[in-house]
Design a protein around this motif. Sequence first.
Motif, PDB file in Angstrom:
ATOM      1  N   SER A 123      51.404  40.605  40.195  1.00  0.00           N
ATOM      2  CA  SER A 123      50.004  41.167  40.322  1.00  0.00           C
ATOM      3  C   SER A 123      49.045  41.084  39.130  1.00  0.00           C
ATOM      4  CB  SER A 123      49.882  42.555  40.995  1.00  0.00           C
ATOM      5  OG  SER A 123      50.594  42.540  42.166  1.00  0.00           O
ATOM      6  N   VAL A 124      49.750  41.325  37.980  1.00  0.00           N
ATOM      7  CA  VAL A 124      49.130  41.392  36.687  1.00  0.00           C
ATOM      8  C   VAL A 124      48.957  40.046  36.330  1.00  0.00           C
ATOM      9  CG1 VAL A 124      49.520  41.787  34.182  1.00  0.00           C
ATOM     10  CG2 VAL A 124      50.312  43.570  36.099  1.00  0.00           C
ATOM     11  N   ASP A 125      49.918  38.788  36.464  1.00  0.00           N
ATOM     12  CA  ASP A 125      49.688  37.579  36.242  1.00  0.00           C
ATOM     13  C   ASP A 125      48.574  36.950  37.383  1.00  0.00           C
ATOM     14  OD1 ASP A 125      50.752  34.702  35.419  1.00  0.00           O
ATOM     15  OD2 ASP A 125      50.744  34.573  37.599  1.00  0.00           O
ATOM     16  N   ARG A 126      48.458  37.486  38.359  1.00  0.00           N
ATOM     17  CA  ARG A 126      47.402  36.789  39.175  1.00  0.00           C
ATOM     18  C   ARG A 126      45.915  37.308  38.672  1.00  0.00           C
ATOM     19  NH1 ARG A 126      47.433  32.203  39.982  1.00  0.00           N
ATOM     20  NH2 ARG A 126      49.003  32.650  38.263  1.00  0.00           N
ATOM     21  N   TYR A 127      46.073  38.585  38.368  1.00  0.00           N
ATOM     22  CA  TYR A 127      44.858  39.524  37.867  1.00  0.00           C
ATOM     23  C   TYR A 127      44.188  38.781  36.586  1.00  0.00           C
ATOM     24  CZ  TYR A 127      41.745  42.824  35.829  1.00  0.00           C
ATOM     25  OH  TYR A 127      40.599  43.632  35.055  1.00  0.00           O
ATOM     26  N   VAL A 128      45.006  38.359  35.587  1.00  0.00           N
ATOM     27  CA  VAL A 128      44.677  37.740  34.213  1.00  0.00           C
ATOM     28  C   VAL A 128      44.136  36.315  34.736  1.00  0.00           C
ATOM     29  CG1 VAL A 128      45.243  36.882  31.941  1.00  0.00           C
ATOM     30  CG2 VAL A 128      46.191  39.125  32.960  1.00  0.00           C
ATOM     31  N   HIS A 135      41.459  33.288  28.816  1.00  0.00           N
ATOM     32  CA  HIS A 135      42.579  33.943  27.844  1.00  0.00           C
ATOM     33  C   HIS A 135      43.919  33.747  28.413  1.00  0.00           C
ATOM     34  CE1 HIS A 135      38.634  35.737  26.147  1.00  0.00           C
ATOM     35  NE2 HIS A 135      39.486  35.362  25.078  1.00  0.00           N
ATOM     36  N   TYR A 136      44.031  33.403  29.865  1.00  0.00           N
ATOM     37  CA  TYR A 136      45.206  33.291  30.559  1.00  0.00           C
ATOM     38  C   TYR A 136      46.331  32.632  29.645  1.00  0.00           C
ATOM     39  CZ  TYR A 136      48.773  32.493  34.102  1.00  0.00           C
ATOM     40  OH  TYR A 136      49.915  32.482  34.690  1.00  0.00           O
ATOM     41  N   PRO A 137      46.067  31.300  29.178  1.00  0.00           N
ATOM     42  CA  PRO A 137      47.253  30.846  28.364  1.00  0.00           C
ATOM     43  C   PRO A 137      47.702  31.446  27.141  1.00  0.00           C
ATOM     44  CG  PRO A 137      45.219  29.226  28.874  1.00  0.00           C
ATOM     45  CD  PRO A 137      44.839  30.479  29.286  1.00  0.00           C
ATOM     46  N   THR A 138      46.887  32.262  26.750  1.00  0.00           N
ATOM     47  CA  THR A 138      47.347  32.810  25.490  1.00  0.00           C
ATOM     48  C   THR A 138      47.965  34.222  25.678  1.00  0.00           C
ATOM     49  OG1 THR A 138      45.164  33.696  24.984  1.00  0.00           O
ATOM     50  CG2 THR A 138      45.584  31.795  23.791  1.00  0.00           C
ATOM     51  N   ARG A 208      40.505  43.572  43.197  1.00  0.00           N
ATOM     52  CA  ARG A 208      39.969  43.056  41.870  1.00  0.00           C
ATOM     53  C   ARG A 208      39.950  41.624  41.908  1.00  0.00           C
ATOM     54  NH1 ARG A 208      35.280  42.832  39.532  1.00  0.00           N
ATOM     55  NH2 ARG A 208      35.485  41.928  37.175  1.00  0.00           N
ATOM     56  N   VAL A 209      41.336  41.097  42.103  1.00  0.00           N
ATOM     57  CA  VAL A 209      41.415  39.519  42.327  1.00  0.00           C
ATOM     58  C   VAL A 209      40.681  38.930  43.281  1.00  0.00           C
ATOM     59  CG1 VAL A 209      43.187  37.977  42.769  1.00  0.00           C
ATOM     60  CG2 VAL A 209      43.915  39.588  41.169  1.00  0.00           C
ATOM     61  N   PHE A 210      40.835  39.773  44.623  1.00  0.00           N
ATOM     62  CA  PHE A 210      40.220  39.194  45.698  1.00  0.00           C
ATOM     63  C   PHE A 210      38.525  39.106  45.664  1.00  0.00           C
ATOM     64  CE2 PHE A 210      37.831  40.275  49.986  1.00  0.00           C
ATOM     65  CZ  PHE A 210      38.378  39.092  50.586  1.00  0.00           C
ATOM     66  N   VAL A 211      38.029  40.168  45.129  1.00  0.00           N
ATOM     67  CA  VAL A 211      36.611  40.186  44.908  1.00  0.00           C
ATOM     68  C   VAL A 211      36.208  39.068  43.802  1.00  0.00           C
ATOM     69  CG1 VAL A 211      34.569  41.388  43.838  1.00  0.00           C
ATOM     70  CG2 VAL A 211      36.216  42.735  45.296  1.00  0.00           C
ATOM     71  N   VAL A 212      36.885  39.010  42.880  1.00  0.00           N
ATOM     72  CA  VAL A 212      36.510  37.719  41.890  1.00  0.00           C
ATOM     73  C   VAL A 212      36.738  36.243  42.438  1.00  0.00           C
ATOM     74  CG1 VAL A 212      37.172  36.775  39.673  1.00  0.00           C
ATOM     75  CG2 VAL A 212      36.826  39.362  39.717  1.00  0.00           C
ATOM     76  N   ALA A 213      37.930  36.209  43.362  1.00  0.00           N
ATOM     77  CA  ALA A 213      38.298  34.983  43.797  1.00  0.00           C
ATOM     78  C   ALA A 213      37.223  34.370  44.729  1.00  0.00           C
ATOM     79  CB  ALA A 213      39.573  34.996  44.480  1.00  0.00           C
ATOM     80  N   VAL A 214      36.564  35.577  45.687  1.00  0.00           N
ATOM     81  CA  VAL A 214      35.663  35.094  46.401  1.00  0.00           C
ATOM     82  C   VAL A 214      34.129  34.841  45.946  1.00  0.00           C
ATOM     83  CG1 VAL A 214      34.023  36.314  48.293  1.00  0.00           C
ATOM     84  CG2 VAL A 214      36.590  36.721  48.280  1.00  0.00           C
ATOM     85  N   SER A 215      33.880  35.510  44.797  1.00  0.00           N
ATOM     86  CA  SER A 215      32.815  35.333  44.133  1.00  0.00           C
ATOM     87  C   SER A 215      32.859  33.716  43.365  1.00  0.00           C
ATOM     88  CB  SER A 215      32.480  36.278  43.151  1.00  0.00           C
ATOM     89  OG  SER A 215      33.596  36.372  42.170  1.00  0.00           O
ATOM     90  N   GLU A 241      44.456  28.058  40.870  1.00  0.00           N
ATOM     91  CA  GLU A 241      44.631  29.594  40.896  1.00  0.00           C
ATOM     92  C   GLU A 241      44.451  30.351  41.862  1.00  0.00           C
ATOM     93  OE1 GLU A 241      46.050  30.472  38.318  1.00  0.00           O
ATOM     94  OE2 GLU A 241      46.027  29.227  36.671  1.00  0.00           O
ATOM     95  N   ILE A 242      43.036  30.091  42.532  1.00  0.00           N
ATOM     96  CA  ILE A 242      42.885  30.717  43.885  1.00  0.00           C
ATOM     97  C   ILE A 242      43.871  30.761  44.849  1.00  0.00           C
ATOM     98  CG2 ILE A 242      41.291  31.118  45.614  1.00  0.00           C
ATOM     99  CD1 ILE A 242      38.897  30.437  43.456  1.00  0.00           C
ATOM    100  N   LYS A 243      44.444  29.445  44.906  1.00  0.00           N
ATOM    101  CA  LYS A 243      45.311  29.175  46.174  1.00  0.00           C
ATOM    102  C   LYS A 243      46.624  29.812  45.889  1.00  0.00           C
ATOM    103  CE  LYS A 243      47.762  25.320  48.263  1.00  0.00           C
ATOM    104  NZ  LYS A 243      47.889  23.800  48.500  1.00  0.00           N
ATOM    105  N   ALA A 244      47.124  29.913  44.680  1.00  0.00           N
ATOM    106  CA  ALA A 244      48.195  30.674  44.089  1.00  0.00           C
ATOM    107  C   ALA A 244      48.059  32.050  44.451  1.00  0.00           C
ATOM    108  CB  ALA A 244      48.500  30.298  42.621  1.00  0.00           C
ATOM    109  N   ALA A 245      46.936  32.725  43.960  1.00  0.00           N
ATOM    110  CA  ALA A 245      46.619  34.114  44.407  1.00  0.00           C
ATOM    111  C   ALA A 245      46.770  34.320  45.770  1.00  0.00           C
ATOM    112  CB  ALA A 245      45.485  34.387  43.671  1.00  0.00           C
ATOM    113  N   ARG A 246      46.288  33.504  46.564  1.00  0.00           N
ATOM    114  CA  ARG A 246      46.150  33.842  48.005  1.00  0.00           C
ATOM    115  C   ARG A 246      47.624  33.669  48.610  1.00  0.00           C
ATOM    116  NH1 ARG A 246      43.965  29.457  49.896  1.00  0.00           N
ATOM    117  NH2 ARG A 246      41.773  29.999  48.989  1.00  0.00           N
TER     118      ARG A 246
END
Length: 327
Positions: A123-128, A135-138, A208-215, A241-246
């Motif tokens: 969940s933390v991974d998908r959130y970032v 900043h995800y790669p770093t 939070r991930v869902f809201v940001v992914a939809v937007s 990234e969105i597909k992976a989150a889904r």
Amino acid sequence: MMDTLEEAELCFPQLLNSSCRKPEPPHSAIFIYILLFVISMFTAALNLLVVISISHFRQLHTPTNLLLLSLAVSDFLVGLLVMPVEILLTETCWILGDIMCALYYFLPIIITSASVGNMVLISVDRYVAICDPLHYPTKVTKKIVIRCICLCWICSVFYSIILLYDNLKQPGRYNSCYGECVVNITGAVHLVLTFIIPISVIIVLYMRVFVVAVSQARAMRSGIAAVSLQHSVKITVMKCEIKAARTLGVVIVVFLMCFSPYYCVSLTGQDILVGSTTEAFMIFLMYFNSCLNPVIYAFFYPWFKKAIKLIVTLQILQPDSCEANIL
């Protein structure tokens, strides 16, 4: 004659007054036991394929897949070791003694705690990845993820020691008779540390991930007009990234569905007698989650299907097969 028959029904005939009776499941239960053993082996085999796939192919050595690898290891142990013993405990007497009984339950508690920890890390991974993609790669590197996974498993080991301390201090204190293997877990502590806190974190992060992914999906649909190649690459990456989150969201929802019934029993304020027959269904529902995870990967991850084909056909034994393009 009656005394002889009665002794034959006991786990320890020499202990007439304190021995448990041998479980005698009805004939209809034999099919259930066979089915559970098949599910157990199926769970171990599928998760072993996940472990081999992510470990062998270098293209799959990403931070997110390392988390899936850790989850697959715990699921593999559930299918190979935990489920078969749980099945045997429901129909046979425990003959290994009280100390071994307490020590045995270390394994399922460690695995369960590690699985919950892995879900939090996913969940933390998908959130970032979704909420802070620049900043995800770093922030999420393979080294950092490996350290987090190791910390997760180490904490699970220490947690199980603390949780089973009373049972180790006085083995067999919760057994009603000889031949039984039951340990006690403090419901409130177990509920808070392995359910309420981690599940709350998972739900908050994924909301939070869902809201940001939809937007972001709406923004991509409205502004997809071809601009520059760089912008096109960013859109493609974001879609992935969105597909992976889904997909991982499906994994987490299934996880919640399988684990919630077991932990919700603790909401009544009662202690959970691990090993009692009343908890058997909820325990096996938790373990069944380990079988569902690789099935989800097979449905949503094309790379898993390709990896299975290469593994089953033994093409991974060829030189440089680890460099194969499966994405």
